[in-house]
Scaffold this active site. Sequence first.
Site, PDB file in Angstrom:
ATOM      1  N   PRO A  82       1.686   6.327   8.778  1.00  0.00           N
ATOM      2  CA  PRO A  82       2.939   7.072   8.613  1.00  0.00           C
ATOM      3  C   PRO A  82       4.160   6.217   8.967  1.00  0.00           C
ATOM      4  O   PRO A  82       4.121   5.425   9.908  1.00  0.00           O
ATOM      5  CB  PRO A  82       2.792   8.228   9.614  1.00  0.00           C
ATOM      6  CG  PRO A  82       1.847   7.712  10.647  1.00  0.00           C
ATOM      7  CD  PRO A  82       0.941   6.709   9.981  1.00  0.00           C
ATOM      8  N   CYS A 128      32.674   1.044  -4.719  1.00  0.00           N
ATOM      9  CA  CYS A 128      33.223   1.200  -6.078  1.00  0.00           C
ATOM     10  C   CYS A 128      32.123   1.530  -7.080  1.00  0.00           C
ATOM     11  O   CYS A 128      31.840   0.744  -8.004  1.00  0.00           O
ATOM     12  CB  CYS A 128      33.953  -0.075  -6.481  1.00  0.00           C
ATOM     13  SG  CYS A 128      35.186  -0.532  -5.275  1.00  0.00           S
TER      14      CYS A 128
HETATM   15  N1  LLP Z   1       1.875   2.445   3.786  1.00  0.00           N
HETATM   16  C1  LLP Z   1       2.277   1.797   2.686  1.00  0.00           C
HETATM   17  C2  LLP Z   1       1.406   0.799   2.087  1.00  0.00           C
HETATM   18  C3  LLP Z   1       3.533   2.095   2.112  1.00  0.00           C
HETATM   19  O1  LLP Z   1       3.927   1.449   1.031  1.00  0.00           O
HETATM   20  C4  LLP Z   1       4.361   3.072   2.727  1.00  0.00           C
HETATM   21  C5  LLP Z   1       5.662   3.418   2.147  1.00  0.00           C
HETATM   22  C6  LLP Z   1       3.899   3.701   3.897  1.00  0.00           C
HETATM   23  C7  LLP Z   1       2.644   3.370   4.393  1.00  0.00           C
HETATM   24  C8  LLP Z   1       4.718   4.722   4.632  1.00  0.00           C
HETATM   25  O2  LLP Z   1       4.965   5.846   3.892  1.00  0.00           O
HETATM   26  P1  LLP Z   1       5.678   7.125   4.545  1.00  0.00           P
HETATM   27  O3  LLP Z   1       4.755   7.651   5.625  1.00  0.00           O
HETATM   28  O4  LLP Z   1       6.957   6.686   5.103  1.00  0.00           O
HETATM   29  O5  LLP Z   1       5.804   8.054   3.413  1.00  0.00           O
HETATM   30  N2  LLP Z   1      12.331   4.372   0.403  1.00  0.00           N
HETATM   31  C9  LLP Z   1      11.647   5.616   0.134  1.00  0.00           C
HETATM   32  C10 LLP Z   1      10.241   5.644   0.670  1.00  0.00           C
HETATM   33  C11 LLP Z   1       9.350   4.557   0.078  1.00  0.00           C
HETATM   34  C12 LLP Z   1       7.981   4.505   0.727  1.00  0.00           C
HETATM   35  C13 LLP Z   1       7.273   3.256   0.339  1.00  0.00           C
HETATM   36  N3  LLP Z   1       6.028   3.035   1.001  1.00  0.00           N
HETATM   37  C14 LLP Z   1      12.506   6.770   0.672  1.00  0.00           C
HETATM   38  O6  LLP Z   1      13.611   6.526   1.156  1.00  0.00           O
HETATM   39  O7  LLP Z   1      12.117   7.923   0.572  1.00  0.00           O
END
Ligand code: LLP
Length: 395
Positions: free
Chosen positions: A259, A324
């Site tokens: 997470p 901008c």
């Molecule tokens: N593991 C891997 C291999 C990942 O690529 C990611 C996130 C995570 C874990 C963690 O995922 P989470 O628990 O945070 O969902 N910039 C986007 C989120 C992109 C997530 C990419 N990978 C946003 O602002 O919503």
Amino acid sequence: MELQIGNVSAIVLAKEYATPLYVYDKQIILQKIQELKEAFPHARICYAIKANSNLSILKLIAQQGLGADCSNRIEIELAEKAGFDLKKSIFTSVNPSDADLNKALSIGILMNLDDLSIFQRLKKLGLPKRISFRINPGFGAGKFSGIVCGGKDTKFGMSEERATEAYRLAKESGIEHFGIHMMTGSCVLDELYFEEITKAIQTIAENISKKIEIQFEYIDIGGGLGIPYEPFEKSLNLKNIAERIKRIYTSSALLMLEPGRFIVAESGTLLTTVTTIKDNFIGVDAGMTALIRPALYGAYHPILLANNPEADKTEKLTIVGPICESTDCFAKDRSLPKIKEGDILAIQITGAYGFAMASQFNGQPKPAEVLISNGFHSLIRKRETTEDLIKNESN
Ligand code: LLP
């Protein structure tokens, strides 16, 4: 009363450190980690460093005994500096360079490769003791299309067939310890989904185990635990998710989770000052360079009038920054109280993928970051200056 963040007035913070300012509440991070540990007492939890990689935040998370999920050599270096136990961590890269692979090899972190071809490249550099491959099960989920990372249109992972070949190759090369991984999407609020992906990866692991006679020691279901940003969304019940997973999880492999958002998102607030009012446009000093999620995904973030959060929402206002670009907009036609120049707005739930995705575009030094701990505030990253914008240039 003014908005309080961890028992400190947002207005006091804005005055002391200026804006735009990221503020994180340590207590919330600790509480989220505790929730995860209680729901998944037997799982290994690796924090996805990309969500928020401020070293003070990383240190705090490392101190709670979590592993790290690192995407490249720089994130591995950050994990080392923060004191994460790299034996309990994972390296999940996409299109890694040889330098990334060499770094991962040199410290013995569990390597989770995105393709068979990367394993062939890795073999020329050295053989790790343990290997894992990322599966693309052909489906994915996620709050926005840009954050779905499973399915045939995404660049991530391998089919079961290709992964079977990858494991066969790894076994033939002499590797004896195996993991398997899947990360199919981010910000998922559907409790059933986590059971579904666990079932899917467990079945794939069983098939591969049988076909090429290997045992899996780790099954990693990735990150993706969502949090409610919008008023109509509900928090996930982690205990329910864990219970569902427990019911169907028959493997003896260690369950791993990665997470990012779940741990840090709700701890963060971006404070910004209202500079200009033009009709229903409220201009603020933070832009899409400080928080790109609304511009990039159309993401919703709650916005409060920090100097009077209880005031009646009598207006429909559009909150825009100083960049901008017409995408430089945090909220369109949002119900908000009357706002005047000099007011402080609090853009909430910005602890994940907020500062981490900030840029310096359009003459925007990155904001300062402050951590609140037991009612005390401390600067954990100072505001960038013009000098930071040009320091690597030759002149
Ligand atoms: N593991 C891997 C291999 C990942 O690529 C990611 C996130 C995570 C874990 C963690 O995922 P989470 O628990 O945070 O969902 N910039 C986007 C989120 C992109 C997530 C990419 N990978 C946003 O602002 O919503």
